[in-house]
Design a protein around this motif. Sequence first.
Motif, short mmCIF file in Angstrom:
data_model
loop_
_atom_site.label_atom_id
_atom_site.label_comp_id
_atom_site.label_asym_id
_atom_site.label_seq_id
_atom_site.Cartn_x
_atom_site.Cartn_y
_atom_site.Cartn_z
N LEU A 43 0.80 -1.36 -0.06
CA LEU A 43 -0.24 0.00 0.04
C LEU A 43 0.89 1.19 0.09
CD1 LEU A 43 -2.80 -0.75 2.70
CD2 LEU A 43 -2.77 -1.46 0.10
N ASN A 44 0.14 2.31 -0.48
CA ASN A 44 0.90 3.68 -0.41
C ASN A 44 0.51 4.29 0.98
OD1 ASN A 44 1.92 4.12 -2.94
ND2 ASN A 44 -0.42 3.88 -3.73
N GLU A 45 0.95 5.27 1.27
CA GLU A 45 0.46 6.03 2.53
C GLU A 45 -0.82 6.24 2.73
OE1 GLU A 45 3.15 9.36 3.19
OE2 GLU A 45 5.07 8.20 3.45
N ASP A 46 -1.48 6.51 1.67
CA ASP A 46 -2.90 7.07 1.45
C ASP A 46 -3.73 5.63 1.74
OD1 ASP A 46 -2.71 6.09 -0.95
OD2 ASP A 46 -3.29 7.95 -1.79
N GLY A 47 -3.17 4.53 1.72
CA GLY A 47 -3.90 3.33 1.98
C GLY A 47 -4.47 2.74 0.55
N THR A 48 -3.88 3.12 -0.47
CA THR A 48 -4.41 2.73 -1.71
C THR A 48 -3.25 1.74 -2.25
OG1 THR A 48 -3.16 4.37 -3.05
CG2 THR A 48 -5.48 4.74 -2.44
N VAL A 49 -3.47 0.96 -3.41
CA VAL A 49 -2.42 0.00 -3.78
C VAL A 49 -1.58 0.58 -4.61
CG1 VAL A 49 -2.20 -2.18 -5.14
CG2 VAL A 49 -4.45 -1.61 -4.03
N LYS A 50 -0.33 0.19 -3.81
CA LYS A 50 1.08 0.70 -4.58
C LYS A 50 1.54 -0.35 -5.51
CE LYS A 50 5.80 2.15 -3.37
NZ LYS A 50 6.74 2.15 -2.14
N SER A 51 1.45 -1.65 -5.35
CA SER A 51 1.93 -2.82 -6.11
C SER A 51 1.34 -4.09 -5.56
CB SER A 51 3.23 -2.61 -6.46
OG SER A 51 4.09 -2.87 -4.97
N PHE A 52 1.52 -5.10 -6.35
CA PHE A 52 1.31 -6.68 -5.91
C PHE A 52 2.74 -7.01 -5.79
CE2 PHE A 52 -2.90 -7.46 -8.03
CZ PHE A 52 -3.67 -6.74 -6.91
N ILE A 53 3.08 -7.68 -4.67
CA ILE A 53 4.42 -8.37 -4.55
C ILE A 53 4.46 -9.75 -4.60
CG2 ILE A 53 6.43 -8.88 -2.95
CD1 ILE A 53 5.95 -6.10 -1.56
N LEU A 54 5.20 -10.38 -5.59
CA LEU A 54 4.79 -11.85 -5.81
C LEU A 54 5.89 -12.42 -4.79
CD1 LEU A 54 4.86 -11.84 -9.67
CD2 LEU A 54 3.12 -11.49 -8.12
N ASN A 55 5.49 -13.96 -4.57
CA ASN A 55 6.58 -14.77 -3.82
C ASN A 55 7.78 -14.81 -4.32
OD1 ASN A 55 4.29 -15.48 -2.27
ND2 ASN A 55 4.21 -17.76 -2.76
#
Length: 580
Positions: free
Chosen positions: A351-363
């Motif tokens: 997440l970003n600081e504002d609670g929105t999605v920053k990215s998907f992190i994969l295994n």
Amino acid sequence: MSQFGQVSAINTSRQYSGSSVYSSHYAWRKDCTIGQTNGLSFAVSDAMGQKLRIRSPHAFATRSNRAAVPLKVVCIDYPRPELENTVNYLEAASLSSSFRNSPRPNKPLEVVIAGAGLAGLSTAKYLADAGHKPILLEARDVLGGKVAAWKDEDGDWYETGLHIFFGAYPNMQNLFGELGINDRLQWKEHSMIFAMPSKPGEFSRFDFPEILPAPLNGILAILKNNEMLTWPEKVKFAIGLLPAIIGGQSYVEAQDGITVKDWMKKQGVPERVTDEVFIAMSKALNFINPDELSMQCILIALNRFLQEKHGSKMAFLDGNPPERLCMPIVDHIQSRGGEVQLNSRIQKIDLNEDGTVKSFILNNGNVIKGDAYVFATPVDILKLLLPEDWKDMPYFKKLEKLVGVPVINVHIWFDRKLKNTYDHLLFSRSPLLSVYADMSVTCKEYYSPNQSMLELVFAPAEEWISCSNEEIIDATMKELAKLFPDEIAADQSKAKILKYHVVKTPRSVYKTVPGTEPCRPLQRSPIDRFYLAGDYTKQKYLASMEGAVLSGKLCAQAIVQDYESLSARGQRKLAEATIA
């Protein structure tokens, strides 16, 4: 009933492609354990058993592993019903065309989608149609989610479930047409066939006459069947249904809070109607019994089946779902610039600081960024990966009541051709089994002239999901001995098992118990740029393949509608990055 059929032929060399499953413990009785782990496992998790291996460097290459032989006549397909003029089909077609006809974006959105089941594939397909670039991430190395299938070392396929395509699936039927693969559906005669527990080895049929429109064809099918219900029972049941007929959709929605069993009792419907018909129907719809299932689920199905002439007409796919259905969707997506990546499991929603999605992190540590993000996994997986910052939000908190139902799919290959079967889906009316089919008869790719392969849905499965495969097979054989008294014995003194596969899904479609309908989320979440797809999300169909496809279309529609704001946000982020 139509008397006209189309003779079909297949190449019995059976070409296979993509992901194959190999066992290091193959014996006379194939034992493929799925879902036995110390933790919670899902239909899209590594707990599905043996690891899948892509045999070609290209994820979707085609390889033949059997010598070609001449075409062989295997069955008679009934003509495809006339679906194109129905209101629901036209509505679905209109939604599909809205993507193709939408203004081409100046800068296509890159939309990251988690899950390559039908919901994720549908979302990606329609976003690609609208000119955007979907990036579809699948945790496993097989497509399909709840319609996934695997190939064993003999080249035989086994599936996550026994999948039936109804005439009342307008979005699914549109999808087949859009991909040019209508010929891959094998339509069966318009009947519903039930086993007779009181008469082992016999069946009772509901035959829908082709010459009558709906709902007269369905009413006549019920009236002509005198083996399962008496005339007084039919009359009382019809009277009990009157409020649903008169009240329409608003009445149907209001029945979410009551079970099938309690609704029947409240309406004065004899208990035997539930025992004879609705136990089988409940298990077929949601893998649970009438004392748990919400009556809304039954009424939605009855509405589709009785209000559309061909609504209850059934078709089987002519082969395994990953290749015959999912791969054409993947080809379509890739032809329009989209991406499909297997073995790409989401570890974290960053997440970003504002609670929105920053990215998907994969295994594997890879970070995937996009202009928008979609979760198209089963609801249980979403709940496991839900960021802590989101969990108390009402939109996500309601998901706690949506829980996947356990289901077991059993495949048994016998040493002979069973005679007491039909080229159709059969309702077993067994306390342990839901529906079954002899796939060596109903499906072209699985055809065999000398041996039967029964595919059976073992449900309710909650008490059996932790049992060994041997225990499940033993229980299944005892039930089959009642369905095939002259051909199958529990001790295998008659038909013998050549091999079997047991596929366990500890969390399948969400359990449609009373009170769950208000908990189903809309596809557009309150989190900016984050969307959901899946048959558990809000749409007018059941937790089904049709519901999954429609949810994907609605998710894609929401993203297309939000294009301006999503595009503007992306431009702001780019400007901020440039200044920094």
